[in-house]
Design a protein around this motif. Structure first.
Motif, PDB file in Angstrom:
ATOM      1  N   GLY A 163     -26.729 -27.986  59.596  1.00  0.00           N
ATOM      2  CA  GLY A 163     -26.572 -26.650  59.052  1.00  0.00           C
ATOM      3  C   GLY A 163     -27.327 -25.679  59.936  1.00  0.00           C
ATOM      4  N   TYR A 164     -27.625 -24.503  59.412  1.00  0.00           N
ATOM      5  CA  TYR A 164     -28.343 -23.491  60.191  1.00  0.00           C
ATOM      6  C   TYR A 164     -29.762 -23.955  60.478  1.00  0.00           C
ATOM      7  CZ  TYR A 164     -30.816 -19.257  61.426  1.00  0.00           C
ATOM      8  OH  TYR A 164     -31.599 -18.344  62.073  1.00  0.00           O
ATOM      9  N   ASP A 186     -17.962 -22.731  60.627  1.00  0.00           N
ATOM     10  CA  ASP A 186     -16.795 -22.359  59.839  1.00  0.00           C
ATOM     11  C   ASP A 186     -15.766 -21.648  60.725  1.00  0.00           C
ATOM     12  OD1 ASP A 186     -18.085 -19.911  60.188  1.00  0.00           O
ATOM     13  OD2 ASP A 186     -17.870 -19.290  58.094  1.00  0.00           O
ATOM     14  N   TYR A 187     -15.991 -21.696  62.021  1.00  0.00           N
ATOM     15  CA  TYR A 187     -15.081 -21.093  63.006  1.00  0.00           C
ATOM     16  C   TYR A 187     -14.065 -22.158  63.425  1.00  0.00           C
ATOM     17  CZ  TYR A 187     -13.683 -18.763  67.361  1.00  0.00           C
ATOM     18  OH  TYR A 187     -12.979 -18.181  68.377  1.00  0.00           O
ATOM     19  N   GLY A 230     -24.723 -23.057  61.443  1.00  0.00           N
ATOM     20  CA  GLY A 230     -24.574 -22.621  60.067  1.00  0.00           C
ATOM     21  C   GLY A 230     -23.160 -22.730  59.549  1.00  0.00           C
ATOM     22  N   LYS A 231     -23.056 -22.712  58.249  1.00  0.00           N
ATOM     23  CA  LYS A 231     -21.803 -22.674  57.507  1.00  0.00           C
ATOM     24  C   LYS A 231     -20.871 -23.861  57.764  1.00  0.00           C
ATOM     25  CE  LYS A 231     -21.888 -17.643  57.607  1.00  0.00           C
ATOM     26  NZ  LYS A 231     -21.196 -16.450  58.081  1.00  0.00           N
ATOM     27  N   PRO A 232     -21.374 -25.104  57.783  1.00  0.00           N
ATOM     28  CA  PRO A 232     -20.463 -26.234  57.984  1.00  0.00           C
ATOM     29  C   PRO A 232     -19.481 -26.340  56.817  1.00  0.00           C
ATOM     30  CG  PRO A 232     -22.664 -27.019  57.410  1.00  0.00           C
ATOM     31  CD  PRO A 232     -22.759 -25.541  57.583  1.00  0.00           C
ATOM     32  N   THR A 233     -18.211 -26.446  57.140  1.00  0.00           N
ATOM     33  CA  THR A 233     -17.166 -26.550  56.118  1.00  0.00           C
ATOM     34  C   THR A 233     -17.106 -27.974  55.582  1.00  0.00           C
ATOM     35  OG1 THR A 233     -15.474 -27.162  57.720  1.00  0.00           O
ATOM     36  CG2 THR A 233     -15.781 -24.788  57.291  1.00  0.00           C
ATOM     37  N   SER A 234     -16.321 -28.168  54.550  1.00  0.00           N
ATOM     38  CA  SER A 234     -16.152 -29.515  53.988  1.00  0.00           C
ATOM     39  C   SER A 234     -15.536 -30.453  55.024  1.00  0.00           C
ATOM     40  CB  SER A 234     -15.290 -29.470  52.725  1.00  0.00           C
ATOM     41  OG  SER A 234     -14.018 -28.927  53.009  1.00  0.00           O
ATOM     42  N   VAL A 274     -21.340 -21.919  65.193  1.00  0.00           N
ATOM     43  CA  VAL A 274     -21.118 -21.644  63.777  1.00  0.00           C
ATOM     44  C   VAL A 274     -19.982 -22.561  63.316  1.00  0.00           C
ATOM     45  CG1 VAL A 274     -19.552 -19.686  64.165  1.00  0.00           C
ATOM     46  CG2 VAL A 274     -20.803 -19.854  62.036  1.00  0.00           C
TER      47      VAL A 274
END
Length: 195
Positions: free
Chosen positions: A183-184, A133-134, A162-166, A131
């Motif tokens: 992404g996911y 955004d961890y 999932g949830k790739p940050t900037s 993931v």
């Protein structure tokens, strides 16, 4: 452990809670990493330390409520015993090797794990799954990009999760054609078989 409150009232002969790892330690580490910052970084540190303390209290309480508790490794078991004061059992992660098998790829000649020559002009493909955004995963892909991809011209990295940050998305822009972000995805096998 996040689902445990919903299972408190389930009547069962034996109830087992899988902590996987000691979350309070992870949040404490994040607090330490940000402790010497200023402004927003310092605020994040305080939030992480508060979360660590809250989780530690919850981990102690949950461990008492369940018949048996599990963690994923001996290292986590020792951390649990040190931080929470109780011993737990270890149940290691496993991989369904048939489901994730690359045998078809090897048989078809698209991969031969015994003859990869890193000195050739052949491009190597690597995969990072998690993931995105961890914070530890973000830090890991930044390290891979800046310390490995940046200096080895024939390596490509696919970041699957999932949830790739900037911060993560920026890596594909900084290393065009060398870093891909999916992404996911529903099934990682396609991406794993390319690596």
């Amino acid at each position: 452990t996040g689902m445990s409150p919903y299972c408190r009232h389930i009547c069962a002969k034996t109830r087992i809670l899988n902590f996987c790892d000691v979350d309070s330690v992870k949040w404490s580490s994040l607090g330490y990493e940000n402790a010497h910052g200023i402004g927003f970084k310092r605020l994040k540190s305080m939030i992480y330390y508060r979360e660590s303390k809250t989780l530690r209290t919850a981990e102690k309480k949950l461990n008492k409520e369940w018949d048996h508790s599990l963690v994923v490794s001996e290292t986590e078991r020792l951390l649990f015993k040190e931080r929470i004061g109780d011993d737990v059992k270890v149940l290691s992660n496993g991989v369904d090797t048939e489901y994730f098998s690359a045998d078809e790829r090897v048989k078809s000649g698209r991969a031969n794990h015994n003859s990869i020559d890193v000195t050739s002009n052949q491009s190597l493909s690597c995969i990072f799954v998690g993931v995105m955004d961890y914070p530890p995963n973000i830090e890991a892909v930044q390290f891979i990009a800046n310390e490995i991809i940046a200096i080895l011209p024939d390596i490509k990295l696919t970041i699957v999760g999932g949830k790739p940050t900037s911060e993560v998305i920026k890596l594909s822009k900084s290393f065009p054609g060398k870093i891909e972000i999916t992404g996911y995805v529903d099934d990682i096998r396609k991406w794993a078989h390319r690596a």
